[in-house]
Design an enzyme around this catalytic site. Structure first.
Site, PDB file in Angstrom:
ATOM      1  CB  ALA A  40      61.602 -74.208 -79.597  1.00 20.35           C
ATOM      2  CB  ALA A  41      63.973 -76.445 -83.827  1.00 26.45           C
ATOM      3  CG  ASP A  61      56.771 -75.729 -78.268  1.00 26.74           C
ATOM      4  OD1 ASP A  61      55.996 -76.547 -77.756  1.00 26.74           O
ATOM      5  OD2 ASP A  61      56.465 -74.999 -79.224  1.00 26.74           O
ATOM      6  N   GLY A 106      57.326 -76.575 -83.417  1.00 27.43           N
ATOM      7  CA  GLY A 106      58.478 -76.137 -82.618  1.00 27.43           C
ATOM      8  C   GLY A 106      59.601 -75.526 -83.442  1.00 27.43           C
ATOM      9  CB  SER A 107      59.670 -74.004 -86.799  1.00 26.67           C
ATOM     10  OG  SER A 107      60.138 -72.780 -87.222  1.00 26.67           O
ATOM     11  N   GLY A 137      53.071 -75.395 -85.484  1.00 26.38           N
ATOM     12  CA  GLY A 137      52.967 -76.106 -84.203  1.00 26.38           C
ATOM     13  C   GLY A 137      54.022 -77.180 -84.058  1.00 26.38           C
ATOM     14  N   PRO A 195      58.617 -77.108 -90.901  1.00 26.32           N
ATOM     15  CG  PRO A 195      56.790 -78.329 -91.687  1.00 26.32           C
ATOM     16  CD  PRO A 195      58.057 -78.471 -90.898  1.00 26.32           C
TER      17      PRO A 195
HETATM   18  C1  MEV Z   1      52.321 -75.218 -78.032  1.00 22.92           C
HETATM   19  O1  MEV Z   1      53.222 -76.080 -78.713  1.00 22.92           O
HETATM   20  C2  MEV Z   1      51.480 -75.956 -77.051  1.00 22.92           C
HETATM   21  C3  MEV Z   1      50.527 -75.140 -76.187  1.00 22.92           C
HETATM   22  O2  MEV Z   1      50.136 -76.012 -75.124  1.00 22.92           O
HETATM   23  C4  MEV Z   1      51.161 -73.884 -75.637  1.00 22.92           C
HETATM   24  C5  MEV Z   1      52.268 -74.162 -74.639  1.00 22.92           C
HETATM   25  O3  MEV Z   1      52.322 -75.243 -74.051  1.00 22.92           O
HETATM   26  O4  MEV Z   1      53.058 -73.232 -74.407  1.00 22.92           O
HETATM   27  C6  MEV Z   1      49.287 -74.752 -76.946  1.00 22.92           C
END
Ligand code: MEV
Length: 331
Positions: free
Chosen positions: A110-111, A152, A107-108, A105, A101
Site C-alpha cells: 500500500a505504501a 492498509d 503495509g509495504s 504485514g 519490510p
Molecule cells: C491486513 O493488514 C489486515 C487484515 O485484517 C486484512 C484486511 O483488513 O484487509 C488481516
C-alpha cells in the site's frame, strides 16, 4: 524531479475481525517509508518503473506476471486514469525504493502504491488528498489481494492513528500519551491472503462461533480506544494480549510469532500480539520507555530478524482539512 513518500503501518488491534465489519485501530509507522521519484525521460522512451530494492525495471504498460511489477503497473494505471492522463506519449522514469519490510504485514504494498501515485500526480501538477489517494490505493490492493478491508490503504494515505470500520469515514484516534512500539520481524513472509481465506473458510463452516469471536474482538478494540484516550497503557497492553489470544484461537498466529510474543511479555512488555494478517510477518509489543532496551534484546535473542522501534506521537492532525485541501487542489 518530484519525490514523494508514504509510511508503513501496524494494526494495533482488530485485524481479521475488521474484514467482517468490526472496528480496528491502526497506526502509521512514520519512520519506515516507501519513496518514489518521477523524472521526465528522453522523448519516446515511454514510462519505466525502476524498483531499486529488487534490482528490476518494468515497462509502465503491460501486465507483469510477477506481483511486484503488477503492483507498480496497477498503481501507475490507477493514478493516470484518475487524473485523466493517457500513458501514450508519456516519457517518465519512476524510481521506487522502500524501507518497509516486504510481506511482513506492515503495509509495504500500500505504501509503495501511495508513494508512486503521489510522485506521478505531483509530476503532472496535481496533488492527491488523503481520501482520494486512499481510494486509489484500495483499488490496487483489491486487484492483488482479493477482499481487503481497506485499513492498509487508509492508514498509509492519512498517515495518522485511525479508528477504522469498512465503509465508514476513518476517524482519527485521540492518543493521550506517546506510544512506544517494538515491531519484531519473524522473517517468515506474512501470508495475509492465505490467512484471510482460512478465516473465511472457518467462518463459513461455523458462522455463529466466528461471529462471537469477532464480537469479542470488537469489544476489545472499543475498550482500547478508551484506554488510548485516557493514556492507560497497562490497560491497552492487557487488551492487546486478549486480542492475541483470540487471534491464536482462530488460527492465524504461528510458532515464530508466539515465540517473539512470549519473549516480549517476559521481558516486561505491557502487551504483545501479532499485527496484520499473521501466519508469519511481524508482531508488535507495547513497552514503557524504561523497558524498551530489555524487550528489544529479548526479541533479538528469541530470533527476531529485525526489531523496529516506532514512537507513535500523541495528538492528531485535523483529518478533514488535510484530506480536502489536497483534493481541492487536484480538481
Ligand atoms: C491486513 O493488514 C489486515 C487484515 O485484517 C486484512 C484486511 O483488513 O484487509 C488481516
Amino acid at each position: 524531479m518530484t519525490v514523494a513518500s508514504a509510511p508503513g503501518k501496524a494494526i494495533l488491534l482488530g485485524e481479521h475481525a475488521v474484514v467482517y465489519g468490526r472496528p480496528a485501530i491502526a497506526v502509521p509507522i512514520c519512520d519506515r517509508r516507501a519513496f518514489a521519484s518521477a523524472t521526465s525521460a528522453r522523448r519516446g522512451s515511454g514510462v519505466v518503473l525502476q524498483a531499486v530494492d529488487l534490482g528490476r525495471r518494468y515497462p509502465g504498460d503491460g501486465n507483469c506476471v510477477d506481483d511486484d511489477g503488477r503492483l507498480l503497473q496497477a498503481a501507475l494505471r490507477g493514478v493516470l486514469y484518475e487524473l485523466g492522463v493517457s500513458g501514450e506519449g508519456l516519457d517518465l522514469e519512476i524510481t521506487i525504493r522502500s524501507e518497509i519490510p516486504i510481506a511482513r504485514g506492515m503495509g509495504s504494498g500500500a505504501a509503495v502504491s501511495a508513494a508512486l501515485m503521489r510522485a506521478v500526480a505531483q509530476h503532472l501538477g496535481a496533488e492527491l488528498g488523503a481520501e482520494r489517494l486512499s481510494r486509489l490505493v484500495f483499488q490496487t490492493e483489491r486487484l492483488l489481494h482479493g477482499t481487503p478491508s481497506g485499513i492498509d490503504n487508509t492508514t498509509v494515505a492519512y498517515e495518522q492513528p485511525i479508528w477504522f470500520v469498512t465503509g465508514q469515514r476513518p476517524e482519527p484516534i485521540r492518543i493521550e500519551t506517546g506510544l512506544t512500539l517494538l515491531i519484531g520481524d519473524t522473517s517468515v513472509p506474512a501470508r495475509t491472503h492465505e490467512a484471510v481465506d482460512m478465516v473465511r473458510a472457518r467462518w463459513q463452516a461455523a458462522r455463529g462461533a466466528m461471529e462471537a469471536q469477532f464480537d469479542a474482538i470488537a469489544d476489545i478494540v472499543t475498550r482500547a480506544r478508551a484506554a488510548l484516550a485516557t493514556g492507560n497503557l497497562p490497560e491497552l497492553g492487557h487488551l492487546m494480549n486478549q486480542n492475541q489470544a483470540i487471534l491464536a484461537d482462530i488460527g492465524v498466529s504461528s510458532g515464530a510469532l508466539n515465540r517473539l510474543i512470549v519473549a516480549a511479555r517476559e521481558a516486561g512488555a505491557l502487551g504483545a500480539k501479532l499485527s496484520g494478517g499473521g501466519m508469519g510477518g511481524c508482531m508488535i509489543a507495547l513497552v514503557r520507555e524504561s523497558d524498551r532496551a530489555a524487550v528489544q534484546q529479548a526479541l533479538q535473542q528469541a530470533g527476531a530478524a529485525e526489531v523496529i522501534t516506532s514512537d507513535v506521537s500523541r495528538g492528531i492532525l485535523v483529518m478533514g482539512e488535510h484530506a480536502e485541501q489536497g483534493d481541492e487542489h487536484a480538481r
